[in-house]
Design a protein around this motif. Structure first.
Motif, short mmCIF file in Angstrom:
data_model
loop_
_atom_site.label_atom_id
_atom_site.label_comp_id
_atom_site.label_asym_id
_atom_site.label_seq_id
_atom_site.Cartn_x
_atom_site.Cartn_y
_atom_site.Cartn_z
N MET A 169 0.81 -1.34 -0.23
CA MET A 169 0.04 0.15 0.44
C MET A 169 0.65 1.32 -0.23
SD MET A 169 -2.22 1.34 2.93
CE MET A 169 -4.55 1.18 1.96
N CYS A 170 0.69 1.70 -0.57
CA CYS A 170 1.40 3.21 -1.35
C CYS A 170 0.67 4.55 -0.64
CB CYS A 170 1.42 3.76 -2.15
SG CYS A 170 2.81 5.49 -2.41
N THR A 171 1.22 5.15 0.17
CA THR A 171 0.70 6.86 0.81
C THR A 171 0.81 7.83 0.32
OG1 THR A 171 0.51 5.13 3.36
CG2 THR A 171 -0.08 7.71 3.76
N SER A 172 0.60 9.19 0.51
CA SER A 172 0.76 9.79 -0.08
C SER A 172 1.01 11.31 1.04
CB SER A 172 -0.18 10.27 -1.38
OG SER A 172 0.25 11.31 -1.89
N THR A 173 2.03 11.48 0.80
CA THR A 173 1.97 12.45 2.22
C THR A 173 1.87 14.07 1.67
OG1 THR A 173 4.36 12.46 2.80
CG2 THR A 173 2.51 10.80 4.26
N SER A 174 1.75 15.27 1.48
CA SER A 174 1.94 16.57 1.15
C SER A 174 2.88 16.81 2.02
CB SER A 174 0.43 17.39 1.75
OG SER A 174 -0.19 17.39 2.12
N TYR A 175 3.63 18.03 1.42
CA TYR A 175 4.51 18.79 2.46
C TYR A 175 4.27 20.15 3.14
CZ TYR A 175 7.66 16.11 -0.59
OH TYR A 175 8.34 15.17 -1.23
N CYS A 176 4.68 20.61 3.93
CA CYS A 176 3.75 21.37 4.67
C CYS A 176 4.17 23.14 4.38
CB CYS A 176 4.31 21.68 5.92
SG CYS A 176 4.10 22.76 7.22
N THR A 177 2.81 23.62 4.04
CA THR A 177 2.72 24.91 3.41
C THR A 177 2.60 26.04 4.52
OG1 THR A 177 0.79 25.33 3.72
CG2 THR A 177 0.99 24.13 1.56
N PRO A 178 3.52 27.31 4.42
CA PRO A 178 3.09 27.72 5.71
C PRO A 178 1.94 28.38 5.61
CG PRO A 178 4.20 28.78 3.22
CD PRO A 178 3.31 27.71 3.04
N SER A 179 0.58 28.12 5.49
CA SER A 179 -0.34 28.15 6.17
C SER A 179 -0.81 27.17 7.18
CB SER A 179 -1.70 28.09 5.46
OG SER A 179 -2.13 26.98 4.43
N GLY A 180 -0.52 25.78 6.46
CA GLY A 180 -0.56 24.91 7.43
C GLY A 180 0.57 24.98 8.93
N PHE A 181 1.76 25.06 7.93
CA PHE A 181 3.10 25.29 9.44
C PHE A 181 2.28 26.40 10.34
CE2 PHE A 181 5.79 29.35 10.79
CZ PHE A 181 6.61 28.22 12.10
N LYS A 182 0.91 27.99 10.25
CA LYS A 182 1.07 28.88 10.92
C LYS A 182 0.18 28.11 12.28
CE LYS A 182 1.13 33.51 8.92
NZ LYS A 182 0.69 34.08 8.91
N MET A 183 -0.37 26.90 11.23
CA MET A 183 -1.64 26.11 12.25
C MET A 183 -1.00 25.35 13.44
SD MET A 183 -4.57 23.76 10.97
CE MET A 183 -4.92 24.39 9.31
N LEU A 184 0.18 24.46 12.73
CA LEU A 184 1.41 23.85 13.83
C LEU A 184 1.20 24.56 14.58
CD1 LEU A 184 2.75 21.74 11.51
CD2 LEU A 184 1.05 21.25 12.56
N ALA A 185 1.90 25.72 14.50
CA ALA A 185 2.92 26.71 15.39
C ALA A 185 1.23 27.09 16.83
CB ALA A 185 2.93 27.47 14.82
N SER A 186 -0.31 27.44 15.93
CA SER A 186 -0.82 27.57 16.90
C SER A 186 -0.84 26.89 17.48
CB SER A 186 -2.05 28.38 16.33
OG SER A 186 -3.04 28.50 16.88
N ASN A 187 -1.19 25.74 17.55
CA ASN A 187 -1.58 24.43 18.08
C ASN A 187 -0.85 23.71 19.00
OD1 ASN A 187 -4.25 24.48 16.51
ND2 ASN A 187 -3.45 22.30 15.52
N TYR A 188 0.90 23.96 18.35
CA TYR A 188 1.69 23.56 19.55
C TYR A 188 2.49 24.28 20.30
CZ TYR A 188 1.81 18.46 17.15
OH TYR A 188 1.61 17.31 16.79
N LEU A 189 2.01 25.80 20.01
CA LEU A 189 2.95 26.91 20.50
C LEU A 189 2.01 27.84 21.27
CD1 LEU A 189 6.19 27.10 17.98
CD2 LEU A 189 6.33 25.80 20.11
#
Length: 134
Positions: free
Chosen positions: A1-21
């Motif tokens: 089974m092959c899983t496709s993952t996308s790369y982190c975008t600037p907006s994705g980073f902002k969401m992660l920073a908001s959630n984690y930090l």
């Protein structure tokens, strides 16, 4: 089974920073966002970097270092792939010439077989002609 993952975008980073930090903005965000646009990094990798400390400044500087290392490794890999591709292309050219040579030999062999079959057909035609006359 092959899983496709996308790369982190600037907006994705902002969401992660908001959630984690727990921070919606920081002066280092602009530099990180610019690096994310040219670096192939998954959201999981960014999230892993964001969990390394609780102090946003330390975490974001660590993320910048991580992205710089990732960018450097990506450029080295691309250069290596380019060199490998050139070597394979040269090797492929030699293989193509060999295959063309083999194809020509098979074609010649086919021509010889066709000639033999034509000669046999002439002999049988002549025998039928002789047989009919007798």
């Amino acid at each position: 089974m092959c899983t496709s993952t996308s790369y982190c975008t600037p907006s994705g980073f902002k969401m992660l920073a908001s959630n984690y930090l727990g921070i919606p903005e920081h002066p280092l965000f602009l530099e990180i966002e610019e690096m994310l646009m040219i670096t192939k990094v998954t959201p999981a990798e960014v999230g892993e970097q964001l969990m390394k400390d609780k102090v946003p400044e330390i975490v974001l500087r660590g993320l910048i270092e991580f992205l710089e290392a990732k960018l450097g490794a990506g450029q080295e890999a691309e250069a290596s792939e380019l060199q490998s591709g050139e070597a394979q292309a040269a090797e492929g050219g030699e293989m193509l010439e060999e295959k063309q040579g083999e194809s020509k030999k098979q074609e010649d062999k086919g021509d010889q077989q066709t000639l033999i079959i034509q000669q046999i057909a002439v002999v049988f035609r002549d025998k039928r002609t002789v047989t009919v006359k007798t």
